[in-house]
Design a protein around this motif. Structure first.
Motif, short mmCIF file in Angstrom:
data_model
loop_
_atom_site.label_atom_id
_atom_site.label_comp_id
_atom_site.label_asym_id
_atom_site.label_seq_id
_atom_site.Cartn_x
_atom_site.Cartn_y
_atom_site.Cartn_z
N PRO A 94 0.83 -1.21 0.00
CA PRO A 94 0.00 0.00 0.00
C PRO A 94 0.86 1.26 0.00
O PRO A 94 1.93 1.29 0.62
N LEU A 95 0.38 2.26 -0.69
CA LEU A 95 1.07 3.54 -0.76
C LEU A 95 0.46 4.52 0.23
O LEU A 95 -0.77 4.55 0.41
N PRO A 96 1.29 5.33 0.89
CA PRO A 96 0.71 6.38 1.74
C PRO A 96 -0.04 7.39 0.88
O PRO A 96 0.40 7.72 -0.22
N ARG A 97 -1.16 7.86 1.40
CA ARG A 97 -1.98 8.82 0.66
C ARG A 97 -1.76 10.22 1.20
O ARG A 97 -1.72 10.42 2.41
N VAL A 98 -1.62 11.16 0.29
CA VAL A 98 -1.39 12.56 0.64
C VAL A 98 -2.53 13.37 0.04
O VAL A 98 -2.79 13.29 -1.15
N GLU A 99 -3.23 14.15 0.91
CA GLU A 99 -4.35 14.97 0.44
C GLU A 99 -3.89 16.26 -0.19
O GLU A 99 -4.50 16.73 -1.14
N ALA A 100 -2.83 16.85 0.33
CA ALA A 100 -2.34 18.12 -0.19
C ALA A 100 -0.84 18.00 -0.44
O ALA A 100 -0.13 17.28 0.26
N LEU A 101 -0.37 18.72 -1.43
CA LEU A 101 1.03 18.67 -1.79
C LEU A 101 1.92 19.14 -0.65
O LEU A 101 3.04 18.63 -0.47
N GLU A 102 1.43 20.06 0.18
CA GLU A 102 2.20 20.57 1.30
C GLU A 102 2.42 19.51 2.37
O GLU A 102 3.34 19.59 3.17
N ALA A 103 1.55 18.50 2.43
CA ALA A 103 1.65 17.46 3.46
C ALA A 103 2.70 16.40 3.11
O ALA A 103 3.07 15.61 3.96
N TYR A 104 3.18 16.41 1.88
CA TYR A 104 4.18 15.43 1.46
C TYR A 104 5.53 15.76 2.07
O TYR A 104 6.02 16.87 1.94
N GLU A 105 6.14 14.81 2.76
CA GLU A 105 7.39 15.04 3.47
C GLU A 105 8.61 14.71 2.64
O GLU A 105 9.73 14.91 3.09
N GLY A 106 8.45 14.18 1.47
CA GLY A 106 9.57 13.90 0.60
C GLY A 106 10.26 12.57 0.83
O GLY A 106 11.30 12.31 0.28
N ARG A 107 9.67 11.71 1.65
CA ARG A 107 10.26 10.39 1.90
C ARG A 107 9.46 9.32 1.19
O ARG A 107 8.31 9.08 1.50
N GLY A 108 10.06 8.67 0.23
CA GLY A 108 9.42 7.57 -0.47
C GLY A 108 8.37 8.01 -1.46
O GLY A 108 8.21 9.19 -1.76
N VAL A 109 7.65 7.05 -1.95
CA VAL A 109 6.61 7.28 -2.95
C VAL A 109 5.27 7.41 -2.24
O VAL A 109 4.97 6.65 -1.32
N LEU A 111 0.89 8.55 -2.89
CA LEU A 111 -0.21 8.73 -3.82
C LEU A 111 -0.91 10.05 -3.50
O LEU A 111 -1.37 10.25 -2.37
N LEU A 112 -0.98 10.95 -4.47
CA LEU A 112 -1.66 12.23 -4.30
C LEU A 112 -3.15 12.02 -4.57
O LEU A 112 -3.54 11.55 -5.64
N VAL A 113 -3.98 12.37 -3.58
CA VAL A 113 -5.42 12.16 -3.66
C VAL A 113 -6.12 13.50 -3.58
O VAL A 113 -5.81 14.32 -2.71
N GLN A 114 -7.06 13.73 -4.51
CA GLN A 114 -7.89 14.93 -4.46
C GLN A 114 -9.34 14.51 -4.54
O GLN A 114 -9.75 13.78 -5.45
N VAL A 119 -4.88 11.05 -8.12
CA VAL A 119 -4.61 11.83 -9.33
C VAL A 119 -3.16 11.75 -9.77
O VAL A 119 -2.84 11.99 -10.93
N GLY A 120 -2.25 11.46 -8.85
CA GLY A 120 -0.85 11.45 -9.23
C GLY A 120 0.02 10.71 -8.25
O GLY A 120 -0.44 10.25 -7.21
N LEU A 121 1.29 10.64 -8.60
CA LEU A 121 2.26 9.95 -7.78
C LEU A 121 3.42 10.88 -7.48
O LEU A 121 3.94 11.56 -8.35
N LEU A 122 3.80 10.93 -6.21
CA LEU A 122 4.91 11.77 -5.76
C LEU A 122 6.09 10.89 -5.37
O LEU A 122 5.91 9.80 -4.86
N GLY A 123 7.28 11.38 -5.61
CA GLY A 123 8.47 10.70 -5.13
C GLY A 123 9.23 9.91 -6.17
O GLY A 123 10.32 9.43 -5.90
N LEU A 124 8.69 9.74 -7.36
CA LEU A 124 9.43 9.02 -8.40
C LEU A 124 10.33 9.95 -9.20
O LEU A 124 11.35 9.54 -9.72
N SER A 125 9.92 11.17 -9.34
CA SER A 125 10.73 12.16 -10.07
C SER A 125 10.62 13.48 -9.32
O SER A 125 10.02 13.57 -8.26
N ASP A 126 11.16 14.54 -9.91
CA ASP A 126 11.14 15.84 -9.23
C ASP A 126 9.81 16.56 -9.37
O ASP A 126 9.63 17.64 -8.84
N HIS A 127 8.85 15.98 -10.08
CA HIS A 127 7.53 16.59 -10.22
C HIS A 127 6.45 15.53 -10.00
O HIS A 127 6.75 14.36 -9.82
N ILE A 128 5.21 15.94 -10.03
CA ILE A 128 4.09 15.03 -9.85
C ILE A 128 3.87 14.26 -11.15
O ILE A 128 3.76 14.86 -12.22
#
Length: 179
Positions: A94-109, A111-114, A119-128
């Motif tokens: 399971p992937l951790p879910r992030v509601e807002a981009l500001e809540a992402y701490e930058g550790r690991g991958v 899932l961005l949820v709106q 809607v997107g994946l964070l942590g694989l590259s420098d952008h969403i």
């Protein structure tokens, strides 16, 4: 990508075809030698050994050809589909879910949820990364079918309909294969 059920059926049919070819070759040798062969039924003789050898050679060669033709794992083929390959959902973490981009701490991958939808994946590259850019497979796809995806991608999403069940990282996949 083939599902576990499709691979089990392919393994069953390939095994049965090899068995029929082996038995048919054994019967042909039996008929050509005058029907005098006995292998293990009360006694055995040289003709029976030839029949058994014909069965063994044709059965083994047929299994080899069937494995190349239908591309199923050895355990599925040799057990006639009784032992099935692992489905993708079993390897997915399971992937951790992030509601807002500001809540992402930058550790690991993550899932961005709106509005409850991924809607997107964070942590694989420098952008969403949009979910359409990340390779994804259905939950019932056999894990052995994912090899071509992992040659190019570091991560594969496992989905069931619109729901993201988790992700399989490349390292976990190759660890599962024993590589």
């Amino acid at each position: 990508m083939r599902t576990v059920k499709e691979l089990r059926l392919a393994g069953l049919f390939a095994y049965l075809a090899a068995l029929v070819l082996g038995l048919l070759s054994s019967y042909i040798v039996h008929a050509l030698l005058g029907g005098g062969g006995r292998l293990g039924w009360g006694s055995f003789n040289f003709f029976g050994l030839l029949e058994g050898l014909a069965f063994l050679l044709v059965f083994t060669f047929s299994l080899y050809l069937a494995k190349k033709a239908v591309r199923v794992p050895c355990t599925t083929l040799l057990t006639a589909g009784l032992v099935w390959p692992t489905p993708a959902w079993r390897l997915a973490k399971p992937l951790p879910r992030v509601e807002a981009l500001e809540a992402y701490e930058g550790r690991g991958v993550a899932l961005l949820v709106q509005e409850g939808r991924p809607v997107g994946l964070l942590g694989l590259s420098d952008h969403i990364l949009a979910l359409e850019e990340v390779p994804s497979v259905e939950a019932e796809v056999a894990a052995s079918e994912l090899y071509p995806l992992f040659l190019r991608q570091p991560l594969v999403l496992v989905v069931r309909g619109e729901e993201v069940l988790g992700a399989i990282p490349r390292e976990a996949f190759f660890r599962h294969l024993g590589v």
